[in-house]
Design a protein around this motif. Sequence first.
Motif, PDB file in Angstrom:
ATOM      1  N   THR A   1      50.962  15.421 -11.141  1.00 15.98           N
ATOM      2  CA  THR A   1      50.930  13.963 -11.110  1.00 15.98           C
ATOM      3  C   THR A   1      52.143  13.436 -11.839  1.00 15.98           C
ATOM      4  O   THR A   1      52.449  13.872 -12.955  1.00 15.98           O
ATOM      5  CB  THR A   1      49.657  13.409 -11.778  1.00 15.98           C
ATOM      6  OG1 THR A   1      48.512  13.873 -11.060  1.00 15.98           O
ATOM      7  CG2 THR A   1      49.661  11.887 -11.783  1.00 15.98           C
TER       8      THR A   1
ATOM      9  N   SER B   1      55.010  14.216 -16.960  1.00 11.52           N
ATOM     10  CA  SER B   1      54.212  14.796 -15.879  1.00 11.52           C
ATOM     11  C   SER B   1      52.848  15.226 -16.401  1.00 11.52           C
ATOM     12  O   SER B   1      52.665  15.452 -17.604  1.00 11.52           O
ATOM     13  CB  SER B   1      54.930  16.010 -15.279  1.00 11.52           C
ATOM     14  OG  SER B   1      55.044  17.043 -16.245  1.00 11.52           O
ATOM     15  N   SER B   2      51.885  15.352 -15.486  1.00 11.31           N
ATOM     16  CA  SER B   2      50.537  15.746 -15.913  1.00 11.31           C
ATOM     17  C   SER B   2      49.813  16.471 -14.789  1.00 11.31           C
ATOM     18  O   SER B   2      50.298  16.572 -13.660  1.00 11.31           O
ATOM     19  CB  SER B   2      49.731  14.512 -16.354  1.00 11.31           C
ATOM     20  OG  SER B   2      49.543  13.625 -15.268  1.00 11.31           O
TER      21      SER B   2
ATOM     22  N   ASP C   1      45.615  16.658 -13.531  1.00 10.41           N
ATOM     23  CA  ASP C   1      44.227  16.290 -13.828  1.00 10.41           C
ATOM     24  C   ASP C   1      43.272  17.225 -13.104  1.00 10.41           C
ATOM     25  O   ASP C   1      43.604  17.824 -12.086  1.00 10.41           O
ATOM     26  CB  ASP C   1      43.933  14.828 -13.485  1.00 10.41           C
ATOM     27  CG  ASP C   1      43.928  14.553 -11.997  1.00 10.41           C
ATOM     28  OD1 ASP C   1      44.640  15.249 -11.263  1.00 10.41           O
ATOM     29  OD2 ASP C   1      43.226  13.631 -11.561  1.00 10.41           O
TER      30      ASP C   1
ATOM     31  N   VAL D   1      42.882  15.850 -18.359  1.00 10.02           N
ATOM     32  CA  VAL D   1      44.315  15.875 -18.088  1.00 10.02           C
ATOM     33  C   VAL D   1      45.024  16.871 -18.997  1.00 10.02           C
ATOM     34  O   VAL D   1      44.685  16.990 -20.168  1.00 10.02           O
ATOM     35  CB  VAL D   1      44.939  14.476 -18.305  1.00 10.02           C
ATOM     36  CG1 VAL D   1      46.445  14.512 -18.083  1.00 10.02           C
ATOM     37  CG2 VAL D   1      44.308  13.458 -17.374  1.00 10.02           C
ATOM     38  N   VAL D   2      46.014  17.544 -18.424  1.00  9.98           N
ATOM     39  CA  VAL D   2      46.945  18.360 -19.196  1.00  9.98           C
ATOM     40  C   VAL D   2      48.332  17.745 -19.031  1.00  9.98           C
ATOM     41  O   VAL D   2      48.750  17.430 -17.919  1.00  9.98           O
ATOM     42  CB  VAL D   2      46.977  19.818 -18.693  1.00  9.98           C
ATOM     43  CG1 VAL D   2      48.054  20.606 -19.417  1.00  9.98           C
ATOM     44  CG2 VAL D   2      45.618  20.472 -18.877  1.00  9.98           C
ATOM     45  N   ALA D   3      49.040  17.535 -20.141  1.00  4.77           N
ATOM     46  CA  ALA D   3      50.390  16.989 -20.071  1.00  4.77           C
ATOM     47  C   ALA D   3      51.226  17.559 -21.214  1.00  4.77           C
ATOM     48  O   ALA D   3      50.722  17.690 -22.327  1.00  4.77           O
ATOM     49  CB  ALA D   3      50.353  15.458 -20.156  1.00  4.77           C
ATOM     50  N   PRO D   4      52.481  17.932 -20.953  1.00  6.38           N
ATOM     51  CA  PRO D   4      53.154  17.903 -19.659  1.00  6.38           C
ATOM     52  C   PRO D   4      52.638  18.999 -18.726  1.00  6.38           C
ATOM     53  O   PRO D   4      52.052  19.982 -19.184  1.00  6.38           O
ATOM     54  CB  PRO D   4      54.623  18.135 -20.022  1.00  6.38           C
ATOM     55  CG  PRO D   4      54.563  18.949 -21.284  1.00  6.38           C
ATOM     56  CD  PRO D   4      53.369  18.405 -22.035  1.00  6.38           C
ATOM     57  N   ASN D   5      52.861  18.800 -17.434  1.00  6.84           N
ATOM     58  CA  ASN D   5      52.410  19.767 -16.444  1.00  6.84           C
ATOM     59  C   ASN D   5      53.286  21.021 -16.513  1.00  6.84           C
ATOM     60  O   ASN D   5      54.506  20.929 -16.380  1.00  6.84           O
ATOM     61  CB  ASN D   5      52.515  19.140 -15.052  1.00  6.84           C
ATOM     62  CG  ASN D   5      51.847  19.975 -13.977  1.00  6.84           C
ATOM     63  OD1 ASN D   5      52.076  21.162 -13.867  1.00  6.84           O
ATOM     64  ND2 ASN D   5      51.028  19.333 -13.164  1.00  6.84           N
TER      65      ASN D   5
ATOM     66  N   GLU E   1      45.024   9.849 -16.402  1.00  3.92           N
ATOM     67  CA  GLU E   1      46.387  10.219 -16.813  1.00  3.92           C
ATOM     68  C   GLU E   1      46.975   9.258 -17.842  1.00  3.92           C
ATOM     69  O   GLU E   1      47.612   9.687 -18.815  1.00  3.92           O
ATOM     70  CB  GLU E   1      47.300  10.282 -15.580  1.00  3.92           C
ATOM     71  CG  GLU E   1      46.979  11.400 -14.612  1.00  3.92           C
ATOM     72  CD  GLU E   1      46.027  10.956 -13.519  1.00  3.92           C
ATOM     73  OE1 GLU E   1      45.895  11.685 -12.528  1.00  3.92           O
ATOM     74  OE2 GLU E   1      45.404   9.872 -13.655  1.00  3.92           O
TER      75      GLU E   1
ATOM     76  N   CYS F   1      46.194   9.762 -21.456  1.00  2.00           N
ATOM     77  CA  CYS F   1      46.848  10.912 -22.088  1.00  2.00           C
ATOM     78  C   CYS F   1      48.337  10.651 -22.305  1.00  2.00           C
ATOM     79  O   CYS F   1      48.893  10.980 -23.358  1.00  2.00           O
ATOM     80  CB  CYS F   1      46.657  12.148 -21.210  1.00  2.00           C
ATOM     81  SG  CYS F   1      47.505  13.633 -21.774  1.00  2.00           S
ATOM     82  N   ILE F   2      48.982  10.029 -21.324  1.00  2.00           N
ATOM     83  CA  ILE F   2      50.443   9.944 -21.305  1.00  2.00           C
ATOM     84  C   ILE F   2      50.984   8.761 -22.098  1.00  2.00           C
ATOM     85  O   ILE F   2      51.954   8.897 -22.854  1.00  2.00           O
ATOM     86  CB  ILE F   2      50.931   9.883 -19.842  1.00  2.00           C
ATOM     87  CG1 ILE F   2      50.646  11.213 -19.134  1.00  2.00           C
ATOM     88  CG2 ILE F   2      52.423   9.564 -19.786  1.00  2.00           C
ATOM     89  CD1 ILE F   2      50.829  11.163 -17.650  1.00  2.00           C
TER      90      ILE F   2
END
Length: 332
Positions: A206, A221-222, A224, A242-246, A304, A307-308
């Motif tokens: 994402t 970037s992320s 989900d 969500v995980v960020a950064p991807n 997202e 998180c971001i």
Amino acid sequence: MNPISIEKNMKVLIVGGGGREHVILDMISRSKHEPRLYAAPGNSGMEKLAKCVNISVMDFEGIRDYCLNEKIDFVIVSPDDPLSGGLVDVLEKAGLSCFGPRGNAAQIEGSKAFAKNFMKEEKIPTANFEIVENYEDAKAFVDGYKDEDFPLVVKVDGLALGKGVYICQDRKEAEEAINEIMLDKKFGESGNKIVFEEFLTGPEITLLCLTDGTRVYPLLSSMDHKTVYEGNKGPNTGGMGVVAPNPFFTKEVEEEVFEKIVNLTVLGMKRIGREFRGCLYVGLMATPKGVKVIEYNCRFGDPEAECILPLLESDLLEMMVDISNGELNYAP
């Protein structure tokens, strides 16, 4: 619209009342310009930072009149429904400055059929697709789909709160999907058209991009998690984490995404008279044949954004005002 300048204690209204709007509000509250904050309708948690007013996000006249009466300086329209419905157009017509795309640009999310045809015209990589507008054609498409080509992705054309996507493992599941969409009207008029897509495999990415219609500032970037159960099992949800950064968004992938997707999207929308100013959500999949677009959204994604945005070091209010003025000038 005439350009708006940021002033100390300017009045800012955020349209919406979910987690995404809460984090936007929180980030705006940190601005060095110390804005006075309002939310419509907001929520009980947002009351610590803003004055919440009980106006529905789809009450366009109510929002407009409140902004005029309260002398709101800047409006941030966050959710997909009012964006696709043209709230920004209504507010701008009344002389109000806004962050968010106008209705014709927000159709990049409001109609998956429009988005897929746009990508085809602009030669933006995406899954092969077929658009149908009635149950008989949908049934015929499913009946004729080869067994070896499943899974099949079935999407409602319009807005569905992030839940109008079915990944069908076989013909039976595909038939159940089109029955729910077109016969049971589970998604109302959003399901008047169906988009069938080939099933893509690979890591999802994402990318949220702030854009003034010409220049682009990508946020972190992320990735989900969308399916209900562990191991990517079960139906899709609107996003559950969500995980960020991807980790899959490497420098090479980033260059590919901007060259073949993001830049073509922003400039293509401007070329066809649908200039996009706001946050463009680009949902991607890194397939074995290159990165392809899964979907566009016309606003910050949720979860997202939660998180971001807290990781953003720039003044979000300044960036939003610059975007509204068509003067985004931030280096990624």
